[in-house]
Enzyme design. Structure first.
Site, mmCIF file in Angstrom:
data_model
loop_
_atom_site.group_PDB
_atom_site.id
_atom_site.type_symbol
_atom_site.label_atom_id
_atom_site.label_comp_id
_atom_site.label_asym_id
_atom_site.label_seq_id
_atom_site.Cartn_x
_atom_site.Cartn_y
_atom_site.Cartn_z
ATOM 1 C CB CYS A 1 -3.380 -16.278 -2.382
ATOM 2 S SG CYS A 1 -4.897 -15.328 -2.315
ATOM 3 C CG HIS B 1 -0.040 -13.579 -3.052
ATOM 4 N ND1 HIS B 1 -0.726 -13.885 -4.191
ATOM 5 C CD2 HIS B 1 -0.974 -13.204 -2.138
ATOM 6 C CE1 HIS B 1 -2.012 -13.707 -3.986
ATOM 7 N NE2 HIS B 1 -2.190 -13.290 -2.747
ATOM 8 C CG ASN C 1 -4.920 -11.287 -4.372
ATOM 9 O OD1 ASN C 1 -4.607 -12.303 -4.984
ATOM 10 N ND2 ASN C 1 -4.982 -11.238 -3.044
HETATM 11 O O1 UT7 Z 1 -4.231 -12.863 -0.884
HETATM 12 C C1 UT7 Z 1 -4.548 -12.711 0.452
HETATM 13 C C2 UT7 Z 1 -5.770 -11.893 0.536
HETATM 14 N N1 UT7 Z 1 -5.780 -10.645 1.112
HETATM 15 C C3 UT7 Z 1 -4.800 -9.776 1.443
HETATM 16 O O2 UT7 Z 1 -3.644 -9.991 1.284
HETATM 17 C C4 UT7 Z 1 -5.226 -8.479 2.027
HETATM 18 C C5 UT7 Z 1 -4.274 -7.919 3.040
HETATM 19 N N2 UT7 Z 1 -4.727 -6.660 3.577
HETATM 20 C C6 UT7 Z 1 -4.684 -5.505 2.883
HETATM 21 O O3 UT7 Z 1 -4.234 -5.498 1.758
HETATM 22 C C7 UT7 Z 1 -5.135 -4.246 3.563
HETATM 23 O O4 UT7 Z 1 -5.363 -4.506 4.926
HETATM 24 C C8 UT7 Z 1 -6.422 -3.643 2.934
HETATM 25 C C9 UT7 Z 1 -6.094 -3.112 1.544
HETATM 26 C C10 UT7 Z 1 -7.510 -4.691 2.875
HETATM 27 C C11 UT7 Z 1 -6.916 -2.492 3.794
HETATM 28 O O5 UT7 Z 1 -5.940 -1.485 3.860
HETATM 29 P P1 UT7 Z 1 -5.674 -0.710 5.225
HETATM 30 O O6 UT7 Z 1 -4.728 0.354 4.937
HETATM 31 O O7 UT7 Z 1 -5.270 -1.746 6.239
HETATM 32 O O8 UT7 Z 1 -7.066 -0.073 5.549
HETATM 33 P P2 UT7 Z 1 -8.025 -0.326 6.793
HETATM 34 O O9 UT7 Z 1 -8.655 -1.666 6.675
HETATM 35 O O10 UT7 Z 1 -7.261 -0.019 8.046
HETATM 36 O O11 UT7 Z 1 -9.102 0.794 6.537
HETATM 37 C C12 UT7 Z 1 -8.793 2.165 6.612
HETATM 38 C C13 UT7 Z 1 -10.022 2.931 6.195
HETATM 39 C C14 UT7 Z 1 -11.311 2.465 6.872
HETATM 40 O O12 UT7 Z 1 -12.091 3.596 7.143
HETATM 41 P P3 UT7 Z 1 -12.207 4.157 8.633
HETATM 42 O O13 UT7 Z 1 -12.788 3.048 9.435
HETATM 43 O O14 UT7 Z 1 -10.813 4.523 9.029
HETATM 44 O O15 UT7 Z 1 -13.108 5.320 8.464
HETATM 45 C C15 UT7 Z 1 -11.980 1.654 5.797
HETATM 46 O O16 UT7 Z 1 -13.378 1.632 5.925
HETATM 47 O O17 UT7 Z 1 -10.243 2.788 4.793
HETATM 48 C C16 UT7 Z 1 -11.597 2.428 4.555
HETATM 49 N N3 UT7 Z 1 -11.683 1.629 3.343
HETATM 50 C C17 UT7 Z 1 -11.831 2.190 2.134
HETATM 51 N N4 UT7 Z 1 -11.954 3.458 1.728
HETATM 52 C C18 UT7 Z 1 -12.106 3.695 0.414
HETATM 53 C C19 UT7 Z 1 -11.591 0.280 3.202
HETATM 54 N N5 UT7 Z 1 -11.727 -0.047 1.922
HETATM 55 C C20 UT7 Z 1 -11.863 1.108 1.230
HETATM 56 C C21 UT7 Z 1 -12.020 1.414 -0.136
HETATM 57 N N6 UT7 Z 1 -12.126 2.715 -0.489
HETATM 58 N N7 UT7 Z 1 -12.057 0.464 -1.081
#
Ligand code: UT7
Length: 328
Positions: free
Chosen positions: A112, A252, A282
């Site tokens: 990115c 970004h 993104n």
């Molecule tokens: O350009 C560079 C590329 N990437 C990035 O910049 C990504 C950077 N990271 C992020 O943006 C965030 O970490 C995410 C958006 C990927 C995740 O957000 P988060 O608030 O850190 O969520 P998490 O990974 O801690 O997950 C929380 C919960 C989990 O469920 P449990 O284990 O607590 O039951 C996930 O399974 O949210 C769940 N989850 C979802 N639920 C509904 C993860 N994805 C989804 C989804 N819909 N799409």
């Protein structure tokens, strides 16, 4: 002499994939996606559209708006993680489509951060006497390497391209400073594991879904939340400015929470920050040039503005560019 952005262009596929559409594809909800990322919809390029097609669309517009001919380009850089194929480079395909017969061409792999890396390369290339115009394109069809069974990743990304032509100008406008960096120890946090020499394509790699993007979202989130303000500070300091001097902040477009953390640390208000991830998700290397293009069209960026670009991504890579907007 300064390297100035003299023309911008963009290419976005028409099809919109909304959060409501995704609710029907994976176990997710509009509420979760909006609250956790800020994204509402993204654009998807359907087959047979290739990365080079979006890149060309953006490039052609940028060259036209720069007021030069494609033959005047000395170098074409395509920043992408989703090239048409391993080789030849997508940049060579774009070079041919443009008829840019005098340009050298290569792809740049910095995830990115690719467009910001590309600007820095262009800036340094333009210091040479024999280089007059450089075209930098950020182009991605990330949807083609997304696993639409993995809700952790498939809701976050979209397709698109943005391009900038850079030329030489006076000290009044252009790139003032830049900082690039990488932390390869974080390489495993964001990758497409198979298809390269480490894990060549096989029936097994396909069955194990290893040709899709894999991401440790929490690690990237932590890294990004820290690095965005750190790089901003470095790139501003290098040119003798502080956070309060920034007129337009172009981060970004990965996650609204990362952007808000940076805005808060740097005390940069919403009216100075460009955000379009709600519309496009993104788009990796395309985020920043598309945001710049739109902002210029809408009159949000004006000549003389101090513009700060900051990105992070696979590698892990990071970088910032500070420029005085405008051209001679
Ligand atoms: O350009 C560079 C590329 N990437 C990035 O910049 C990504 C950077 N990271 C992020 O943006 C965030 O970490 C995410 C958006 C990927 C995740 O957000 P988060 O608030 O850190 O969520 P998490 O990974 O801690 O997950 C929380 C919960 C989990 O469920 P449990 O284990 O607590 O039951 C996930 O399974 O949210 C769940 N989850 C979802 N639920 C509904 C993860 N994805 C989804 C989804 N819909 N799409």
């Amino acid at each position: 002499m300064r390297a100035q952005i003299i023309g911008l262009g963009y290419g976005l596929p028409e099809r919109r994939l909304t959060n409501q559409d995704l609710e029907k594809m994976v176990d997710t909800s509009d509420k979760w996606i909006v609250e956790r990322s800020g994204i509402r919809e993204r654009r998807i390029a359907d087959q047979p559209i290739k990365c080079s097609d979006l890149a060309y669309q953006a490039a052609e517009m940028a060259v036209q708006r720069a007021g030069i001919s494609a033959q005047q380009l000395d170098l074409i850089i395509v920043a992408t993680s989703t090239p048409d194929m391993f080789f030849p480079s997508t940049a060579c395909i774009v070079q041919d489509l443009l008829g840019a017969t005098n340009a050298a061409a290569f792809d740049l792999s910095a995830g990115c951060t690719g467009f910001v890396y590309g600007l820095d390369v262009a800036h340094k290339y333009l210091l040479a006497d024999d280089c007059h115009y450089v075209l930098v394109i950020g182009a991605e069809i990330i949807s083609r390497i997304l696993d639409y069974e993995d809700r952790n990743t498939c809701v976050l990304f979209g397709d698109g391209a943005g391009a900038a032509v850079l030329g030489k100008g006076s000290d009044a406008y252009g790139i003032l400073s830049s900082v690039l960096g990488a932390d390869g120890s974080g390489a495993a946090h964001l990758s497409m594991p198979a298809g390269g020499t480490a894990m060549p394509a096989s029936l097994e790699t396909v069955q194990n879904r290893l040709h899709f993007l894999r991401m440790n979202g929490n690690e990237i989130f932590r890294f990004a939340s820290r690095i965005t303000s750190e790089i901003s500070s470095q790139v501003l300091q290098k040119a003798g400015y502080t956070y309060s001097d920034v007129d337009i902040f172009v981060p970004h477009q990965a996650n609204i929470r990362i952007i808000r953390t940076a805005m808060k640390r740097m005390n940069i208000p919403a009216e100075k920050t460009l955000i379009n991830l709600d519309k496009y998700g993104n788009t990796s290397a395309a985020c920043i040039p598309v945001a710049l293009f739109e902002a210029e069209q809408e009159g949000r960026i004006k000549a003389g503005d101090l513009v700060l670009l900051v990105a992070f991504g696979a590698g892990l890579t990071y970088g910032g560019v500070l420029l005085r907007w405008g051209r001679d």
